[in-house]
Design an enzyme around this catalytic site. Sequence first.
Site, PDB file in Angstrom:
ATOM      1  CD  GLU A   1      -2.770   5.446  -1.196  1.00 43.88           C
ATOM      2  OE1 GLU A   1      -2.683   5.873   0.162  1.00 43.88           O
ATOM      3  OE2 GLU A   1      -3.818   4.993  -1.639  1.00 43.88           O
TER       4      GLU A   1
ATOM      5  CG  HIS B   1      -5.276  -0.147  -3.144  1.00 45.92           C
ATOM      6  ND1 HIS B   1      -5.265   1.187  -3.793  1.00 45.92           N
ATOM      7  CD2 HIS B   1      -5.658   0.400  -1.789  1.00 45.92           C
ATOM      8  CE1 HIS B   1      -5.462   2.269  -2.945  1.00 45.92           C
ATOM      9  NE2 HIS B   1      -5.564   1.779  -1.664  1.00 45.92           N
TER      10      HIS B   1
ATOM     11  CG  HIS C   1      -1.922   1.105   1.087  1.00 46.33           C
ATOM     12  ND1 HIS C   1      -1.923   2.383   1.211  1.00 46.33           N
ATOM     13  CD2 HIS C   1      -3.282   1.040   0.579  1.00 46.33           C
ATOM     14  CE1 HIS C   1      -3.006   2.996   1.161  1.00 46.33           C
ATOM     15  NE2 HIS C   1      -3.631   2.228   0.658  1.00 46.33           N
TER      16      HIS C   1
HETATM   17 CO    CO Z   1      -5.652   2.842  -0.135  1.00 45.71          CO
END
Ligand code: CO
Length: 296
Positions: free
Chosen positions: A210, A242, A179
């Site tokens: 991210e 995602h 993530h």
């Molecule tokens: Co997220």
Amino acid sequence: MVSRIVASSIVVGMIAFNASSEEKPKNTPHSLRKQAILLVAFGTSHPDAIKALDNVLEKTKKRFPGIPVRWAYTSSFIRKKLAKKGQMLDSPTLALAKLLDEGFTQVAVQSLHTIPGIEFDDLKAEVEKFTQGPASFKNIELGSALLSNYENMRRAVEGMLAAVPSERQKNEAIIFMGHGSEHHYADLMYVAFQQVLSRHDSLAFIGTVEGHPTLDDVISECRKVSVGKAWLIPFMSVAGDHAKNDMAGEEPDSWASQLKKAGITPAPVLKGTADNDKIVDIWLDNLSAAMKKMDE
Ligand code: CO
């Protein structure tokens, strides 16, 4: 869900009754009678991903028989989405308040977070609210996130590599999608993960949606060694939005599309870490350590 909560509180009531009578069950340590486990995930509204979380629930019950296990989702967005479908999930604070109300004295909270990032810190703050004052448990402990020390990181690397499909050829790359985090220290966990990963497999990489490393970082590594095909595997508890969209989706900015553009054939695997027994074992060992701490 509501009926499950009612049913479990009846069970708890019966256990409490047994404890005060002569016929209390044998081999049940006293401390177990008021213990509960709260599992915490970001949450998901994808039915197949919910199944993966159920896998964790079953494993937890098996590992800690006789101890009630509850769920809480940290994402209010997901909770609202599920509520519209009639599925009521609690926030960690609400789940803990209910446990307190039902008379539990010792609660071990285990998050299914990968890194101790922003969400983990938020959970820690929620748990801390129940450590003092009138609304507090006798003991409450929070188990560590997945990547919390070197040994867990090494085990996580091995667990992730074990989940790579056996069809993978030696000259094909493996790209794990983490993530990533705006939490600057926690984001570095992925860089450390890459270091351990490289020692196990020189064509295995980790990128994040991210944070760091980025997909561009990974693509440039793949180019250095002229990779033609890459297996894409989520390094997140569930294969939710995602994984389905940002990783395997058709849109031009998905990882699959960007790899294609770079001349690398993507092979996405839609399976989260909650479906990976070796990874789940690490979380359960962290939970076990939290339970032991409560006994001290
Ligand atoms: Co997220």
